[in-house]
Design a protein around this motif. Structure first.
Motif, PDB file in Angstrom:
ATOM      1  N   TRP A  65      36.913  36.333  38.873  1.00  5.77           N
ATOM      2  CA  TRP A  65      36.089  37.485  37.870  1.00  5.77           C
ATOM      3  C   TRP A  65      35.868  38.627  38.104  1.00  5.77           C
ATOM      4  O   TRP A  65      35.240  39.249  36.985  1.00  5.77           O
ATOM      5  CB  TRP A  65      34.861  36.303  39.095  1.00  5.77           C
ATOM      6  N   ARG A  97      37.800  39.451  34.870  1.00  6.56           N
ATOM      7  CA  ARG A  97      37.935  38.758  34.187  1.00  6.56           C
ATOM      8  C   ARG A  97      37.037  39.879  33.635  1.00  6.56           C
ATOM      9  O   ARG A  97      36.737  39.668  32.323  1.00  6.56           O
ATOM     10  CB  ARG A  97      37.812  37.681  33.796  1.00  6.56           C
ATOM     11  N   GLU A  98      35.728  40.215  34.316  1.00  8.09           N
ATOM     12  CA  GLU A  98      34.532  41.125  33.904  1.00  8.09           C
ATOM     13  C   GLU A  98      35.439  42.316  33.336  1.00  8.09           C
ATOM     14  O   GLU A  98      34.541  43.209  32.027  1.00  8.09           O
ATOM     15  CB  GLU A  98      33.438  41.225  34.677  1.00  8.09           C
TER      16      GLU A  98
END
Length: 271
Positions: free
Chosen positions: A142, A145-146
């Motif tokens: 995450w 991805r961010e």
């Protein structure tokens, strides 16, 4: 509790003596406070690991096994590799702050770390490592991805790494060629996990430094085809599409969250 904290300090002190004593005159580092000795040891150790592993890796796949693992047009130029080394070495002093800070927190009893496997038993030790790695895998997925989805983070941080977007610009040296803050953010889940699950201290330190070897591996463009490992074939796709294969060690997070793209399926479509 005090005995455990003392064991942590003894272990980091031993690492300091081992690395700094072998690399530098004692008069240069002995006067430094314990925290700064730890940072200097991490910096020297991290730099040696990055340079030695990268040189040996590149020598093997680009020279000894030239055209065996990769076609000639997929081999990066020396200029590209030197640029990656330059970016990584500018960031290395900052990267090494994270393990140093994590050691400080462990030594002061702020985390759930334990010093000896015998404190919990071998079965518990293995189960804790599994949970730790799941947390790390989830967190890195995450975070990565961010860094793509949040435009300012990509523009000012992660884009530094994504100038290497083709096979002939990727090499093991690209593994640590990040903006310093980007590299630290992607390693933060290793530290966050220490507050969530009991973790063996030595295993935590080892896994942090193994990051350097793993990131070298996934940037060499050689697809190992070992399920469910997120190998270089998957990560090369990440560098070409920017929207797939954000995972770190395995493909599971990408599979769960719908961002997985299989290099073997891609190859089949090209035939």
């Amino acid at each position: 509790m005090e005995d455990q904290l003392r064991l942590f300090v003894e272990e980091t002190s031993w690492y300091n003596d081992l690395v700094l004593g072998a690399m530098l005159p004692e008069k240069w580092w002995a006067p430094l406070p314990h925290f700064y000795r730890g940072w200097l040891r991490n910096y020297i150790g991290g730099t040696l690991l990055y340079m030695v592993s990268g040189i040996l890796w590149c020598f093997y796949i680009y020279y000894l096994k030239r055209n065996v693992y990769l076609p000639k047009d997929a081999i990066p130029t020396r200029k590209a590799m030197l640029l990656q080394i330059k970016v990584a070495m500018k960031a290395m002093p900052w990267y090494c702050a994270l393990p140093t800070i994590s050691e400080y927190m462990i030594e002061h009893g702020w985390t759930k770390c334990f010093p000896r496997i015998s404190d919990v038993g071998f079965a518990q030790y293995l189960s804790y490592i599994c949970v730790y790695l799941i947390i790390v895998e989830f967190g890195i997925y995450w975070m990565h991805r961010e860094l793509h989805d949040i435009k300012p983070l990509y523009k000012y941080l992660h884009a530094t790494h994504h100038i290497y977007n083709k096979q002939n610009t990727l090499s093991p040296f690209a593994g640590l060629a990040f903006h310093p803050l980007d590299g630290i953010l992607q390693a933060v889940p290793h530290v966050v996990a220490l507050f969530l699950v009991p973790m063996h201290f030595t295993a935590h330190i080892a896994l942090l430094f193994l990051e350097a070897l793993w990131t070298a591996n996934i940037h060499d463009c050689i697809h190992g085809q070992v399920w469910p490992v997120m190998g270089a074939g998957y990560h090369t796709i990440h560098h070409t599409t920017y929207r797939h294969n954000y995972g770190h060690y395995t493909i599971w997070m990408d599979w769960m969250f719908g961002t997985l793209r299989d290099p073997l399926e891609d190859d089949a479509k090209k035939i």
